[in-house]
Scaffold this motif. Structure first.
Motif, PDB file in Angstrom:
ATOM      1  N   ARG A 169       0.764  -1.302   0.135  1.00  0.00           N
ATOM      2  CA  ARG A 169       0.223   0.016  -0.134  1.00  0.00           C
ATOM      3  C   ARG A 169       0.841   1.315  -0.057  1.00  0.00           C
ATOM      4  NH1 ARG A 169      -3.126  -2.962   3.726  1.00  0.00           N
ATOM      5  NH2 ARG A 169      -2.124  -1.952   5.546  1.00  0.00           N
ATOM      6  N   ILE A 170       1.928   1.080   0.719  1.00  0.00           N
ATOM      7  CA  ILE A 170       2.784   2.382   0.770  1.00  0.00           C
ATOM      8  C   ILE A 170       3.541   2.673  -0.722  1.00  0.00           C
ATOM      9  CG2 ILE A 170       5.154   3.180   1.653  1.00  0.00           C
ATOM     10  CD1 ILE A 170       4.486   1.872   4.236  1.00  0.00           C
ATOM     11  N   PHE A 171       3.976   1.794  -1.334  1.00  0.00           N
ATOM     12  CA  PHE A 171       4.494   1.659  -2.509  1.00  0.00           C
ATOM     13  C   PHE A 171       3.372   2.332  -3.485  1.00  0.00           C
ATOM     14  CE2 PHE A 171       4.972   0.011  -6.915  1.00  0.00           C
ATOM     15  CZ  PHE A 171       6.323   0.614  -7.081  1.00  0.00           C
ATOM     16  N   MET A 172       2.266   1.864  -3.498  1.00  0.00           N
ATOM     17  CA  MET A 172       1.144   2.295  -4.460  1.00  0.00           C
ATOM     18  C   MET A 172       0.813   3.765  -4.146  1.00  0.00           C
ATOM     19  SD  MET A 172       0.779  -0.017  -6.682  1.00  0.00           S
ATOM     20  CE  MET A 172      -0.776   0.415  -7.342  1.00  0.00           C
ATOM     21  N   ARG A 173       0.751   4.054  -3.102  1.00  0.00           N
ATOM     22  CA  ARG A 173       0.397   5.518  -2.495  1.00  0.00           C
ATOM     23  C   ARG A 173       1.284   6.390  -3.087  1.00  0.00           C
ATOM     24  NH1 ARG A 173      -3.935   5.587   1.202  1.00  0.00           N
ATOM     25  NH2 ARG A 173      -2.864   7.346   2.574  1.00  0.00           N
ATOM     26  N   PHE A 174       2.537   6.187  -2.632  1.00  0.00           N
ATOM     27  CA  PHE A 174       3.856   6.963  -3.046  1.00  0.00           C
ATOM     28  C   PHE A 174       3.920   7.020  -4.688  1.00  0.00           C
ATOM     29  CE2 PHE A 174       8.368   7.073  -4.353  1.00  0.00           C
ATOM     30  CZ  PHE A 174       8.552   8.382  -3.653  1.00  0.00           C
ATOM     31  N   GLN A 175       3.680   6.018  -5.495  1.00  0.00           N
ATOM     32  CA  GLN A 175       3.934   6.337  -7.094  1.00  0.00           C
ATOM     33  C   GLN A 175       2.786   6.790  -7.529  1.00  0.00           C
ATOM     34  OE1 GLN A 175       2.009   4.778  -9.597  1.00  0.00           O
ATOM     35  NE2 GLN A 175       0.685   3.829  -8.606  1.00  0.00           N
ATOM     36  N   ARG A 176       1.470   6.808  -6.909  1.00  0.00           N
ATOM     37  CA  ARG A 176       0.559   7.862  -7.350  1.00  0.00           C
ATOM     38  C   ARG A 176       0.861   9.153  -7.024  1.00  0.00           C
ATOM     39  NH1 ARG A 176      -3.146   4.470  -4.036  1.00  0.00           N
ATOM     40  NH2 ARG A 176      -3.689   2.561  -5.063  1.00  0.00           N
ATOM     41  N   ALA A 177       1.269   9.407  -5.904  1.00  0.00           N
ATOM     42  CA  ALA A 177       1.670  11.255  -5.777  1.00  0.00           C
ATOM     43  C   ALA A 177       2.736  11.582  -6.529  1.00  0.00           C
ATOM     44  CB  ALA A 177       1.998  11.091  -4.186  1.00  0.00           C
ATOM     45  N   ILE A 178       3.607  10.678  -6.786  1.00  0.00           N
ATOM     46  CA  ILE A 178       4.858  11.094  -7.907  1.00  0.00           C
ATOM     47  C   ILE A 178       4.277  11.478  -9.173  1.00  0.00           C
ATOM     48  CG2 ILE A 178       6.991  10.349  -8.692  1.00  0.00           C
ATOM     49  CD1 ILE A 178       6.874  11.222  -5.478  1.00  0.00           C
ATOM     50  N   ARG A 179       3.449  10.288  -9.600  1.00  0.00           N
ATOM     51  CA  ARG A 179       3.097  10.475 -10.784  1.00  0.00           C
ATOM     52  C   ARG A 179       1.981  11.646 -11.162  1.00  0.00           C
ATOM     53  NH1 ARG A 179      -1.794   8.717 -12.961  1.00  0.00           N
ATOM     54  NH2 ARG A 179      -1.887   8.111 -15.303  1.00  0.00           N
ATOM     55  N   THR A 180       1.192  11.877 -10.116  1.00  0.00           N
ATOM     56  CA  THR A 180       0.366  13.300  -9.972  1.00  0.00           C
ATOM     57  C   THR A 180       1.153  14.477 -10.145  1.00  0.00           C
ATOM     58  OG1 THR A 180      -1.379  12.078  -9.090  1.00  0.00           O
ATOM     59  CG2 THR A 180      -1.630  14.299  -9.016  1.00  0.00           C
ATOM     60  N   ALA A 181       2.267  14.192  -9.481  1.00  0.00           N
ATOM     61  CA  ALA A 181       2.905  15.638  -9.325  1.00  0.00           C
ATOM     62  C   ALA A 181       3.777  15.858 -10.607  1.00  0.00           C
ATOM     63  CB  ALA A 181       4.161  15.549  -8.180  1.00  0.00           C
ATOM     64  N   LEU A 182       4.092  14.609 -11.425  1.00  0.00           N
ATOM     65  CA  LEU A 182       4.994  14.893 -12.610  1.00  0.00           C
ATOM     66  C   LEU A 182       3.944  15.338 -13.819  1.00  0.00           C
ATOM     67  CD1 LEU A 182       7.072  11.816 -12.554  1.00  0.00           C
ATOM     68  CD2 LEU A 182       7.717  13.985 -12.197  1.00  0.00           C
ATOM     69  N   LEU A 183       2.611  14.649 -13.535  1.00  0.00           N
ATOM     70  CA  LEU A 183       1.857  15.131 -14.579  1.00  0.00           C
ATOM     71  C   LEU A 183       1.408  16.697 -14.365  1.00  0.00           C
ATOM     72  CD1 LEU A 183      -0.629  12.054 -14.618  1.00  0.00           C
ATOM     73  CD2 LEU A 183       1.028  12.807 -16.312  1.00  0.00           C
ATOM     74  N   VAL A 184       1.077  16.979 -13.325  1.00  0.00           N
ATOM     75  CA  VAL A 184       0.769  18.416 -13.036  1.00  0.00           C
ATOM     76  C   VAL A 184       1.922  19.571 -13.614  1.00  0.00           C
ATOM     77  CG1 VAL A 184       0.219  20.473 -11.216  1.00  0.00           C
ATOM     78  CG2 VAL A 184      -0.826  18.071 -11.123  1.00  0.00           C
TER      79      VAL A 184
END
Length: 652
Positions: A169-184
């Motif tokens: 869960r930690i990994f999945m939540r982390f990668q979602r956050a990084i992905r969103t930051a990059l897309l923005v």
């Protein structure tokens, strides 16, 4: 000239040595393929032995003869007698044998050349075979990884509380956050390619802002927990951020993702010992609201009391540390991209604050104290706490029927006015800050309700919910802040500088601009009711230029002040949602003056103190009302000039 016997001995020794070398090179298990290192008595012995060895070595060396019958046929075709080797009957046989051997050697070279071509073909076949083997190996590895992943997923599904599930869960939540930051970031990089002077820039900017806001909303809804808390705060910054952000994210204030009944029932079982049905006569399984840390269910006790049951999400505390860590990483990424934006300390401060908010026993204590502090104010109501049905993760309170504080249509439907709602709310917040020093630092719209006043239905009553985040101010700090705010509004620069220093603020001009959301250099900035778009853009441009100074100021600022600023921003946001019908600065300045005089009241009755208090109050009110009249007169004059065409804002 060598004698025949010596020549024969030499040839026999050489033959024996070669045969021994072959044996030593590849020991064979089959007795038929073993070459005995002994002198040969006749040529047939050597031929049988040599052809047997040649046959056994075929698979390892393509240059060797791979079929013993070929050699025998070759020798026979050249009329080689069976005794051509080492026949002792006459010396003439040696010459014949040598000639035949020479012919055989030449033919063998031809055969070897042909065999070399076959060897190349065999090499190609071996390469293809090796490639096929490699592909098969990759296929097996891929299949193994796939099976391992499926097994891990099945294990996590079966044991959601396991350590493996936690790290997943930690990994999945982390990668979602990084992905969103990059897309923005990519959105704004693409927008930066369009010049500001381009006519299409405003439309592209709105599209970029809306798309970025939707991505952030999806992240908050998917990850939940602290991400919803961060999204709520972003939604409250309507005095700074575009509407595309604030309107998109405002759903997080009370419509965050909620959990199924079975998930939250486990919290009841773990904390109180029984499921909800044991404690309540009726319990609605569908929540009426869901926020960042918990969801709220409507229920009725066995004494027929209608209650609101706030239940913390079961995985909140398990994800807490990893979410704080992820926020640190995101802030470091922002700091790397924008060196002046160094707000890494926010994550640590947020962690310290939220640890207290997750303890519902502490929240119940805060609610009880707030009810005592505001007991003499009839315009506010604090819901009653039911301690018997509460724990660290469960909070049961009196159920309140009302509407959100910023819902203009519903407020009007109740027969109430937005101005009255905004004024009552600001007075309550000011009383907490300047009089009692016990401050609600999370008063966003989802935590505040409005209802008709029980004693006067034409007036509103404010209901404060969610008392998890509070900050207590010591009396000396409270007094200094009262003096500071009063003199900010009256634009007394010398005293503003003095009390800023007492509060630990060196850059008092920048701090004053942040508090008032006005340019402090402008005369009498503290009393305007609305901030024009031009002033806002100018202020934001100045803020970007002074980002490094702002960062240093915020980092060194006492945490009391930081949380007071949060309170002010949230109240300002609600006031703007209601149309900014009131003058925040004059109301807060009056309560700041009351806060200064509250220390005099605590000292007991004294004629001298009473005279001093009256004198100060009259002087302050005279100046305050003079400023208010001045701004009112200026506003009326501008409207008249605009209508008569005597003034054109476009030409100024």
């Amino acid at each position: 000239m060598l004698s025949f016997s010596k020549t024969r001995s030499c040839v026999q020794w050489t033959t024996s040595y070669l045969a021994g070398s072959l044996n030593r090179a590849r020991p064979l298990s089959s007795s038929n393929n073993i070459i005995n290192i002994v002198p040969f008595n006749n040529s047939n012995t050597f031929i049988r032995s040599f052809t047997s060895c040649a046959s056994s070595r075929t698979s390892n060396n393509s240059r060797r003869i791979n079929n013993s019958s070929q050699l025998f046929t070759h020798l026979s075709a050249n009329n080689a007698p069976s005794s051509l080797f080492f026949n002792s009957s006459s010396s003439s046989h040696y010459t014949t044998s040598a000639s035949a051997a020479s012919t055989a050697h030449q033919q063998q070279q031809v055969d070897n050349s042909q065999q070399h071509g076959k060897g190349q073909t065999n090499n190609n076949s071996q390469q293809q075979s090796s490639s096929s083997s490699f592909n098969l190996l990759n296929y097996k590895k891929t299949l193994l990884l796939l099976l391992s992943g499926l097994s891990l997923a099945a294990y996590i599904k079966m044991f959601p509380d396991s350590e493996a599930a936690l790290y997943a869960r930690i990994f999945m939540r982390f990668q979602r956050a990084i992905r969103t930051a990059l897309l923005v970031s990519i959105n704004y990089k693409m927008l930066a390619r369009t010049p500001l002077t381009d006519p299409s820039y405003p439309a592209k900017e709105k599209i970029c802002q809306k798309d970025s806001a939707v991505k952030i909303l999806e992240l908050c809804l998917t990850n939940g927990g602290l991400y919803v808390k961060a999204g709520q705060y972003i939604a409250s910054l309507n005095h700074i951020l575009p509407l595309e952000y604030t309107k998109t994210l405002e759903v997080l204030q009370d419509q965050a993702p909620w959990r199924q009944y079975d998930d939250i029932a486990v919290v009841f079982k773990d904390d109180l010992g029984h499921y909800p049905e044991f404690y309540f006569k009726e319990f609605e399984k569908t929540p009426i609201a869901a926020a960042s840390l918990a969801q709220v269910h409507r229920a009725w006790t066995r004494d027929n009391d209608e209650v609101a049951v706030k239940i913390q999400y079961p995985d909140l505390q398990a994800n807490f540390e990893s979410d704080v860590f992820t926020h640190k990483i995101l802030l470091k990424m922002i700091n790397y991209a924008f060196p002046d934006f160094e707000f890494n300390w926010i994550a640590d401060e947020m962690r310290n604050v939220l640890v207290k908010e997750m303890d519902f026993v502490q929240e119940a204590d805060n609610a009880d104290r707030t009810a005592r502090d505001l007991r003499d104010n009839p315009d506010v109501h604090i819901p009653k706490i039911f301690r018997d049905y509460s724990s660290r993760r469960i909070l049961t309170t009196e159920f309140i029927h009302g509407c959100k504080v910023n819902s203009v249509e519903k407020i009007r439907a109740l027969g109430l006015r937005e101005k009255d709602v905004a004024q009552k709310l600001l007075e309550i917040a000011s009383e907490q800050i300047f009089i009692h020093g016990f401050v609600h630092v999370d008063p966003h719209a989802g935590n505040i309700l409005v209802r008709r006043h029980p004693d006067n239905p034409k007036m509103p009553q404010i209901v404060l919910l969610d008392h998890g985040l509070y900050r207590e101010l010591d009396d000396q700090f409270r007094q200094n802040f009262c003096h500071l705010y009063k003199n900010l509004v009256l634009c007394n620069n010398e005293k503003v500088k003095k009390y800023s220093a007492l509060l630990g603020i060196e850059n008092y001009q920048l701090f004053s601009t942040i508090v008032l959301m006005r340019r402090f250099e402008t005369a009498s900035v503290g009393l305007g009711t609305k901030l024009s778009k031009e002033d806002l853009h100018k202020m934001m441009d100045d803020a970007m230029e002074k980002m490094k100074e702002i960062n240093q100021l915020m980092k060194s600022m006492p945490r009391h002040l930081l949380l007071i600023l949060r309170n002010n921003n949230l109240i300002r946001s609600i006031n703007m949602d209601l149309g900014s019908p009131i003058n925040r600065f004059s109301i807060m300045a009056r309560y700041a003056t009351r806060g200064i005089n509250s220390k005099i009241e605590q000292g007991g009755f004294s004629m001298r103190r009473m005279v001093s208090r009256i004198k100060e109050k009259v002087s302050f009110e005279a100046r305050l009302r003079g400023y208010e009249f001045y701004y009112w007169l200026m506003a009326i004059s501008l409207r008249i000039m605009l209508r008569l065409g005597l003034f054109s804002p476009e030409k100024q």
